[in-house]
Scaffold this active site. Structure first.
Site, mmCIF file in Angstrom:
data_model
loop_
_atom_site.group_PDB
_atom_site.id
_atom_site.type_symbol
_atom_site.label_atom_id
_atom_site.label_comp_id
_atom_site.label_asym_id
_atom_site.label_seq_id
_atom_site.Cartn_x
_atom_site.Cartn_y
_atom_site.Cartn_z
ATOM 1 C CE LYS A 59 -6.904 1.674 4.190
ATOM 2 N NZ LYS A 59 -5.579 2.078 4.934
ATOM 3 C CD GLU A 101 -2.476 1.342 2.967
ATOM 4 O OE1 GLU A 101 -3.478 1.966 2.706
ATOM 5 O OE2 GLU A 101 -2.082 0.457 3.659
ATOM 6 C CB CYS A 130 -4.130 -1.539 5.047
ATOM 7 S SG CYS A 130 -3.324 -1.589 6.667
#
EC number: 6.3.5.1
Length: 623
Positions: free
Chosen positions: A118, A43, A170
């Site tokens: 995300k 990321e 994440c």
């Protein structure tokens, strides 16, 4: 057919997209040569992640985005997945600036084939995703599309076969406290594997928790999961975060198949075919394992920090106490003993015992050592102050003398050591200096601002006093010889700044660290209030709740009144010494909550709740 994936655990240099992109392209070329089908990077692998409000620098953000062009051009014959910032120049973020999205990009054969924003934004501890980025959840709401329909896996042709790959970032994996579960959504849409690119700092036992989280995510839809994390350090100005990597390939049942080495650049190459693969056992949790990781992280963090500030030499005060002894050891391991300059600065209050321990440690570590006494300078400063008189210049003739109580005299010594000697020597050597403050002292303000709260870094300021002792004992257990003499563990912890802190008489710091450290941890890490503490004390569960040795509380306090007095005193110290903490140097983060921007504090003074007052009143009536 196998899907050959290369998971690249690289060191990401925050704020340097040029360096990071060159590294990414080198790994892409290597992956092609080795016949990999997909090569994956962490990321925000291009810009770095924890870079503060540099995210508000439009020129920097736009520049980071442009590096995507080079990566896309390098994707001929391979699928590349990497993290970078995406921008929408035609839309504004909720801060009114150019809209930015934390994004996983996918490219193949010189073309961009997918962008995956995300979904879940962490907004706790050091994370500030919603401050800077627009999420997939917000985009789906803007388009009036359910998140379950908005999230789609990557569809890509590899070797003539259509493959379906779920790509997450994440926090998308840590979905327990959110309404959406991105991994389950993608698996339900036929994703044959999940790729999670992360920029996830190391914290205590976090990796073990992640293994359990992944196993839970895959329990309903079995599929391999590839977790790709970076190494290095990143900081928000006050906190230095360690990135250990720990890139992991998980089997479809959630068991660990392969793990990259901590703090090392490494590429995990694995063929995925959906079948269960032989794996490796997770490391067993233990206090010894915790200390191993803690020691490795601190040494790595110091090394990386000194590289970041382009420094190699360091000056440190060494008193013969446990804090400076541990700091000196860590600095020698991180920078080499030839780059460490330790200064012992005794006054008449320093015992022969601690002066001898300082000398012994310096000889054991083979560092550069000097003794610079401060007694004459201290006496001169006291004399100056005693002869100083302020006159009110309004014609009244009113004068004010300087009362030099014990605390003022103690502070004079600390400032003479830190601001005059240590800082001056560092300047003369072209070095930087660090301090030896621990978390117990930082929490209670048991330190002198501009004295021992100074320097470029606070290496052990996220370790409580008891943890400092534990780590020193661990170091002795792994070294060929005892680095820290037995005497160090026998003498009381003491600042040795007055006759009342004479270790030869058994006198030392005004804390019972096995108790007060756990109390402070409750305030800091777990955000408990005195109301909670007093409630636990009343019902007899305090030691169990806080992890205190059974029977210790009754040994320390003779009555409810004594306990309450100490509780209120400790809470007051904690709440009123924020001004010292905010002026302290950056701290290497190793706990669940570190001072700085990991724990967002405000100077609001001391408050006790209604319920605290009610419990207190009932307890005092029992006397």
């Amino acid at each position: 057919m196998d899907l050959n994936i290369a998971a690249c655990q690289i060191e990401v240099s925050p704020g340097h997209p040029d360096e990071n992109t060159r590294k990414i392209i080198r790994h892409i070329e290597e992956a092609k040569a080795k016949g990999d089908d997909i090569v994956v990077f962490p990321e925000m692998a291009v810009p770095g992640y924890i870079i503060g409000d540099e995210w508000q620098n439009k020129a920097f953000v736009t520049d980071c985005y442009r590096y995507n062009e080079q990566i896309v051009e390098s994707s001929e014959g391979i699928v590349v997945v990497w993290g970078n910032v995406d921008i929408n120049k035609d839309a504004a973020g909720e801060d009114g600036r150019i809209r930015k999205l934390n994004t996983a990009f996918a490219a193949q054969n010189g073309k961009m084939v997918g962008k995956f924003h995300k979904t879940l934004h962490p907004n706790y501890r050091e994370f500030e995703d919603d401050r800077h980025f627009y999420s997939a959840r917000k985009l789906s709401a803007d388009k009036d599309i359910a998140i379950e329909d908005f999230l789609q896996p990557l569809q890509v042709d590899i070797n003539g076969e259509q493959r379906t790959i779920g790509i997450t970032l994440c926090e998308d994996m840590w979905s327990d406290d959110y309404a959406a579960d991105p991994i389950q959504i993608l698996l339900s849409k036929g994703a044959e594997c999940i790729i999670n690119i992360s920029c996830s700092p190391w914290t205590w036992r976090k990796n073990d928790k992640r293994h359990r989280v992944v196993k839970d995510r895959l329990k309903n839809h079995s599929a391999p999961l590839i977790y790709v994390n970076n190494i290095g350090i990143q900081n928000n100005g006050k906190n230095v975060y360690l990135f250990d990597g720990d890139t992991t390939v998980y089997n479809p049942n959630g068991s660990v198949r392969k793990v990259a080495e901590d703090y090392k650049e490494e590429v995990l190459r694995v063929p995925l075919n959906g079948d269960h693969q032989e794996g490796q056992k997770k490391p067993a949790l233990s206090a010894n394992k915790d200390n191993e990781e803690l020691l490795e992280g601190l040494i790595y963090g110091i090394q990386q920090f000194f590289e970041l500030i382009n420094a190699s030499k360091v000056v440190i005060g060494i008193s013969g106490g446990v804090d400076s002894s541990l700091s000196a050891y860590l600095l020698c391991r991180a920078l080499g003993a030839d780059n460490v300059y330790a200064v012992n600065m005794p006054s008449k209050f320093n015992s022969d015992i601690t002066k001898g321990l300082a000398q012994e440690l310096a000889e054991t570590l083979h560092l550069n050592y000097a003794i610079v006494p401060i007694q004459k300078a201290f006496d001169y400063t006291v004399q100056q102050f005693e002869n100083t008189e302020f006159t009110r210049l309004d014609g009244s003739g009113q004068t004010t003398e300087l009362p030099l109580n014990s605390l003022v005299r103690e502070n004079i010594q600390a400032r003479d050591r830190g601001s005059r000697i240590i800082a001056g020597i560092a300047s003369a050597l072209g070095a930087v200096f660090v301090n030896n403050g621990n978390k117990s002292e930082t929490a209670t303000g048991y330190a002198t601002i501009y004295g021992d709260i100074n320097g470029a870094l606070a290496p052990i300021a996220d370790l409580y006093k008891t943890e400092v002792y534990d780590l020193c004992r661990h170091i002795n257990s792994i070294e060929d010889e005892n680095i820290f003499p037995d005497k160090l563990f026998d003498i009381p912890a003491s600042a040795e700044l007055s006759d009342k802190q004479n270790i030869e008489n058994g006198e030392g710091d005004p804390f019972v660290y096995p108790y007060h450290d756990q109390l402070l941890k409750a305030f800091i890490e777990f955000r408990l209030d005195p109301e909670d503490i007093l409630s636990y004390y009343r019902d007899g569960s305090l030691e169990e709740k806080l992890g205190i040795e059974p029977g210790l509380v009754s040994q320390i306090f003779d009555s409810h009144q004594d306990f309450i007095k100490d509780l209120e005193h400790t809470w007051t110290l904690f709440k009123t010494n924020y001004f010292k903490r905010i002026q302290s140097p950056p701290i290497i983060v190793v706990s669940k909550r570190a001072f700085g921007f990991d724990l967002r504090e405000s100077q609001i003074g001391v408050h006790f709740t209604h319920r605290y007052g009610e419990i207190k009143e009932k307890l005092l009536k029992e006397i």
